[in-house]
Write a protein that holds these residues in place. Structure first.
Motif, PDB file in Angstrom:
ATOM      1  N   ALA A  50      71.063 164.412 -75.329  1.00  0.00           N
ATOM      2  CA  ALA A  50      70.248 164.066 -74.173  1.00  0.00           C
ATOM      3  C   ALA A  50      68.844 163.776 -74.669  1.00  0.00           C
ATOM      4  O   ALA A  50      68.188 164.645 -75.252  1.00  0.00           O
ATOM      5  N   LEU A  51      68.401 162.543 -74.498  1.00  0.00           N
ATOM      6  CA  LEU A  51      67.137 162.088 -75.064  1.00  0.00           C
ATOM      7  C   LEU A  51      66.135 161.741 -73.972  1.00  0.00           C
ATOM      8  O   LEU A  51      66.513 161.323 -72.873  1.00  0.00           O
ATOM      9  N   ILE A  52      64.869 161.895 -74.299  1.00  0.00           N
ATOM     10  CA  ILE A  52      63.792 161.534 -73.377  1.00  0.00           C
ATOM     11  C   ILE A  52      62.848 160.572 -74.083  1.00  0.00           C
ATOM     12  O   ILE A  52      62.455 160.803 -75.234  1.00  0.00           O
ATOM     13  N   ASP A  53      62.509 159.508 -73.410  1.00  0.00           N
ATOM     14  CA  ASP A  53      61.560 158.523 -73.927  1.00  0.00           C
ATOM     15  C   ASP A  53      60.151 159.085 -73.747  1.00  0.00           C
ATOM     16  O   ASP A  53      59.633 159.149 -72.640  1.00  0.00           O
ATOM     17  N   ILE A  54      59.539 159.488 -74.846  1.00  0.00           N
ATOM     18  CA  ILE A  54      58.219 160.118 -74.783  1.00  0.00           C
ATOM     19  C   ILE A  54      57.169 159.150 -74.241  1.00  0.00           C
ATOM     20  O   ILE A  54      56.273 159.538 -73.489  1.00  0.00           O
ATOM     21  N   ASN A  55      57.270 157.885 -74.619  1.00  0.00           N
ATOM     22  CA  ASN A  55      56.292 156.900 -74.137  1.00  0.00           C
ATOM     23  C   ASN A  55      56.273 156.849 -72.614  1.00  0.00           C
ATOM     24  O   ASN A  55      55.212 156.810 -71.985  1.00  0.00           O
ATOM     25  N   LYS A  56      57.442 156.841 -72.005  1.00  0.00           N
ATOM     26  CA  LYS A  56      57.513 156.782 -70.544  1.00  0.00           C
ATOM     27  C   LYS A  56      57.152 158.130 -69.918  1.00  0.00           C
ATOM     28  O   LYS A  56      56.542 158.172 -68.847  1.00  0.00           O
ATOM     29  N   LEU A  57      57.515 159.212 -70.593  1.00  0.00           N
ATOM     30  CA  LEU A  57      57.246 160.544 -70.041  1.00  0.00           C
ATOM     31  C   LEU A  57      55.754 160.791 -69.867  1.00  0.00           C
ATOM     32  O   LEU A  57      55.310 161.323 -68.852  1.00  0.00           O
ATOM     33  N   ILE A  58      54.961 160.386 -70.855  1.00  0.00           N
ATOM     34  CA  ILE A  58      53.532 160.710 -70.820  1.00  0.00           C
ATOM     35  C   ILE A  58      52.692 159.639 -70.128  1.00  0.00           C
ATOM     36  O   ILE A  58      51.504 159.845 -69.900  1.00  0.00           O
ATOM     37  N   THR A  59      53.294 158.502 -69.785  1.00  0.00           N
ATOM     38  CA  THR A  59      52.532 157.462 -69.093  1.00  0.00           C
ATOM     39  C   THR A  59      52.947 157.312 -67.633  1.00  0.00           C
ATOM     40  O   THR A  59      52.391 156.481 -66.919  1.00  0.00           O
ATOM     41  N   ARG A  60      53.919 158.104 -67.196  1.00  0.00           N
ATOM     42  CA  ARG A  60      54.379 158.034 -65.818  1.00  0.00           C
ATOM     43  C   ARG A  60      54.408 159.436 -65.221  1.00  0.00           C
ATOM     44  O   ARG A  60      54.345 160.433 -65.927  1.00  0.00           O
ATOM     45  N   HIS A  61      54.529 159.493 -63.914  1.00  0.00           N
ATOM     46  CA  HIS A  61      54.734 160.775 -63.244  1.00  0.00           C
ATOM     47  C   HIS A  61      56.194 161.184 -63.410  1.00  0.00           C
ATOM     48  O   HIS A  61      57.099 160.366 -63.252  1.00  0.00           O
ATOM     49  N   SER A  62      56.422 162.433 -63.735  1.00  0.00           N
ATOM     50  CA  SER A  62      57.780 162.923 -63.968  1.00  0.00           C
ATOM     51  C   SER A  62      57.988 164.237 -63.230  1.00  0.00           C
ATOM     52  O   SER A  62      57.032 164.949 -62.913  1.00  0.00           O
ATOM     53  N   ALA A  63      59.243 164.547 -62.978  1.00  0.00           N
ATOM     54  CA  ALA A  63      59.582 165.812 -62.319  1.00  0.00           C
ATOM     55  C   ALA A  63      60.888 166.327 -62.896  1.00  0.00           C
ATOM     56  O   ALA A  63      61.798 165.551 -63.185  1.00  0.00           O
ATOM     57  N   ILE A  64      60.955 167.630 -63.091  1.00  0.00           N
ATOM     58  CA  ILE A  64      62.187 168.294 -63.519  1.00  0.00           C
ATOM     59  C   ILE A  64      62.572 169.230 -62.388  1.00  0.00           C
ATOM     60  O   ILE A  64      61.840 170.171 -62.072  1.00  0.00           O
ATOM     61  N   VAL A  65      63.698 168.959 -61.751  1.00  0.00           N
ATOM     62  CA  VAL A  65      64.101 169.713 -60.580  1.00  0.00           C
ATOM     63  C   VAL A  65      65.466 170.346 -60.801  1.00  0.00           C
ATOM     64  O   VAL A  65      66.252 169.896 -61.625  1.00  0.00           O
ATOM     65  N   GLY A  66      65.721 171.399 -60.072  1.00  0.00           N
ATOM     66  CA  GLY A  66      67.002 172.093 -60.171  1.00  0.00           C
ATOM     67  C   GLY A  66      66.946 173.391 -59.404  1.00  0.00           C
ATOM     68  O   GLY A  66      65.866 173.868 -59.013  1.00  0.00           O
ATOM     69  N   THR A  67      68.097 173.982 -59.184  1.00  0.00           N
ATOM     70  CA  THR A  67      68.162 175.249 -58.475  1.00  0.00           C
ATOM     71  C   THR A  67      67.672 176.387 -59.355  1.00  0.00           C
ATOM     72  O   THR A  67      67.513 176.229 -60.574  1.00  0.00           O
ATOM     73  N   THR A  68      67.433 177.537 -58.752  1.00  0.00           N
ATOM     74  CA  THR A  68      66.994 178.712 -59.505  1.00  0.00           C
ATOM     75  C   THR A  68      68.022 179.075 -60.569  1.00  0.00           C
ATOM     76  O   THR A  68      69.216 179.175 -60.284  1.00  0.00           O
ATOM     77  N   GLY A  69      67.547 179.233 -61.798  1.00  0.00           N
ATOM     78  CA  GLY A  69      68.443 179.609 -62.885  1.00  0.00           C
ATOM     79  C   GLY A  69      69.149 178.452 -63.551  1.00  0.00           C
ATOM     80  O   GLY A  69      69.978 178.663 -64.438  1.00  0.00           O
ATOM     81  N   SER A  70      68.823 177.213 -63.151  1.00  0.00           N
ATOM     82  CA  SER A  70      69.516 176.065 -63.735  1.00  0.00           C
ATOM     83  C   SER A  70      68.952 175.643 -65.085  1.00  0.00           C
ATOM     84  O   SER A  70      69.537 174.802 -65.767  1.00  0.00           O
ATOM     85  N   GLY A  71      67.795 176.198 -65.464  1.00  0.00           N
ATOM     86  CA  GLY A  71      67.254 175.904 -66.791  1.00  0.00           C
ATOM     87  C   GLY A  71      66.042 174.992 -66.794  1.00  0.00           C
ATOM     88  O   GLY A  71      65.745 174.366 -67.815  1.00  0.00           O
ATOM     89  N   LYS A  72      65.308 174.925 -65.695  1.00  0.00           N
ATOM     90  CA  LYS A  72      64.131 174.060 -65.632  1.00  0.00           C
ATOM     91  C   LYS A  72      63.083 174.484 -66.659  1.00  0.00           C
ATOM     92  O   LYS A  72      62.573 173.657 -67.411  1.00  0.00           O
ATOM     93  N   SER A  73      62.761 175.769 -66.690  1.00  0.00           N
ATOM     94  CA  SER A  73      61.726 176.250 -67.607  1.00  0.00           C
ATOM     95  C   SER A  73      62.152 176.068 -69.060  1.00  0.00           C
ATOM     96  O   SER A  73      61.331 175.701 -69.923  1.00  0.00           O
ATOM     97  N   THR A  74      63.433 176.295 -69.354  1.00  0.00           N
ATOM     98  CA  THR A  74      63.936 176.105 -70.716  1.00  0.00           C
ATOM     99  C   THR A  74      63.824 174.642 -71.119  1.00  0.00           C
ATOM    100  O   THR A  74      63.450 174.321 -72.259  1.00  0.00           O
ATOM    101  N   THR A  75      64.128 173.747 -70.186  1.00  0.00           N
ATOM    102  CA  THR A  75      64.031 172.315 -70.469  1.00  0.00           C
ATOM    103  C   THR A  75      62.593 171.912 -70.744  1.00  0.00           C
ATOM    104  O   THR A  75      62.308 171.174 -71.698  1.00  0.00           O
ATOM    105  N   VAL A  76      61.657 172.401 -69.915  1.00  0.00           N
ATOM    106  CA  VAL A  76      60.244 172.081 -70.120  1.00  0.00           C
ATOM    107  C   VAL A  76      59.769 172.594 -71.473  1.00  0.00           C
ATOM    108  O   VAL A  76      59.071 171.894 -72.217  1.00  0.00           O
TER     109      VAL A  76
END
Length: 441
Positions: A146-172
């Protein structure tokens, strides 16, 4: 129709990018295998493809079963549960790469096929590009990162969403670790607003952590977070310190006094890039809020002797015979004698005729905040605390340098100790200071 391991059915209804697909009776149900890999049929969130000429359209399954039947066919379908609804998301050349968006649409009776791992690589596989970072693997294919385009991540607004315990903080945390890699991104500078104190331990090797009431014990990696009150705009400062005024007169009185205090401070301690002609109440010029509060408190709540020369203030006397005038530096208010209109009981004492503020509640509120330790990060910001004349040991440039000029790529602003009543305001202040950092950096 001859059986195909990836064949699911045909399109029976097209509405924009939404498709209703009738599963073929020969199509496998439950689980099927393609090139030795097992795939669940019709799983919500799984991919399908529709071959059209030289391109493949890709979509995601959003609905399965009887509820996926087109409305005009609900009563005529004896096997209504063998339907799926799909949302188109993109397309790709048969031997090319995937791209979002649709240039052409399918029609009735076009075939729909299961997306195999080979197809998923067209959508997600970008490992050879250096500006992609790995944060995990695709849920439906563990061999595909699972890859993330850093160029787009830092030049656009992004959101990481999920239910409690789904791993949002770990992903960040995983993303922050990836983009702060000193080898791949040696110039990275990341500022994290940590509302719940989640990221300090995970990122401590690559981060400086600024926290309200930081742990000062030996071996601790935390530093005190200071946000000087005089760096706030007037509205922000009023909202936190005085609160909402009950009259426009009180509002204007405080505005004028803060402006005058900043002018006096600037005259005493000149600063490059600003003078009294361009200064306004929002300018980040240090001044003593404690002394401003004490002066307002004395003139609003004070009592005086109307019959004595000069009409002096009527302070109470302590056990040592000294007037209890309070202490501005410690936010200790003065104590005044009670009102006395009968000379038989001693000297007459009365309220001031024209006090600066009509409501004293804001003064009591501010005084308590100046004394409460949990507000020290704001009202007693270490080397950025002004003295009576507005002099500070350090200015904002050194504060910004501490935050982003360190040897570590990540700065964590741990806001878990900020009172909830002012948290939104503090976040707004930090966002504004952050924009100043970016322009100055």
């Amino acid at each position: 129709m001859a059986f195909k391991s990836t064949y699911l059915g045909t399109i029976q209804d097209v509405s924009g990018t939404s498709l209703n697909i009738a599963l073929d009776n020969t199509a496998p149900s439950g689980l099927t295998y393609v090139d030795g890999e097992g795939y669940r049929i019709g799983q919500i969130g799984s991919f399908v493809k529709i071959p059209i000429g030289y391109i493949d359209l890709f979509g995601i399954v959003t609905q399965v079963g009887a509820s996926a039947v087109p409305e005009n066919q609900v009563l005529t379908q004896p096997y209504g549960y063998r339907w799926i609804k799909v949302q188109l998301i993109g397309e790709g050349q048969r031997n090319g790469s995937f791209q979002r968006g649709i240039s052409q649409y399918p029609t009735i009776s076009d075939e729909v096929h299961l997306v195999s791992e080979v197809d998923l690589k067209k959508i997600y596989g970008q490992p050879e590009k250096p500006y992609f970072v790995k944060v995990g693997h695709i849920a439906g294919a563990e061999s595909i990162p699972a890859l993330i385009d850093i160029n787009k991540l830092i030049t656009r607004h992004s959101a990481i969403v999920g239910t409690t315990g789904s791993g949002k903080s770990t992903t960040v945390a995983s993303i922050l670790n990836a983009i702060s890699d000193p080898v791949n991104y040696p110039s990275a500078r990341v500022i994290v607003f940590d509302l719940h104190g989640e990221y300090g331990n995970a990122l401590k090797d690559r981060a400086h952590i600024f926290k309200v009431n930081a742990d000062k014990t030996e071996g601790s990696f935390e530093k005190d977070l200071f946000i000087p009150f005089w760096a706030l705009s007037f509205e922000e400062l009023i909202g936190i310190s005085f609160g909402q005024f009950s009259s426009e007169k009180d509002y204007n009185t405080v505005l004028e006094r803060i402006t005058n205090a900043k002018i006096k401070s600037l005259i005493t301690y000149p600063k490059n890039g600003i003078n009294t002609d361009c200064l306004n109440v929002d300018s980040p010029i240090p001044f003593s809020l404690n002394h401003l509060w004490h002066d307002l408190y004395t003139k609003t709540l004070g009592k005086f002797y109307p019959d004595k020369p000069g009409k002096p203030l009527a302070f109470e006397i302590d056990d040592k015979g000294n007037e209890i005038k309070g202490d501005p530096a410690k936010a200790i208010p003065p104590v005044f004698k009670p009102v006395n209109t009968n000379t038989a009981n001693g000297d007459r004492v009365q309220h001031p005729i024209d006090s600066p503020l009509t409501n004293s509640q804001q003064l009591h509120s501010l005084g308590s905040k100046l004394r409460i330790p949990r507000f020290d990060f704001l009202f007693k910001p270490g080397d950025w605390t002004p003295d009576e004349n507005g002099k500070t040991e350090k200015d904002l440039d050194s504060l910004i340098l501490e935050w982003i000029g360190s040897d570590k790529p990540i700065t964590i602003m741990d806001l878990s100790g900020v009172p909830n009543s002012i948290l939104n305001t503090i976040i707004g202040v930090l966002l504004r200071i952050k924009s100043l950092m970016i322009r100055s950096w």
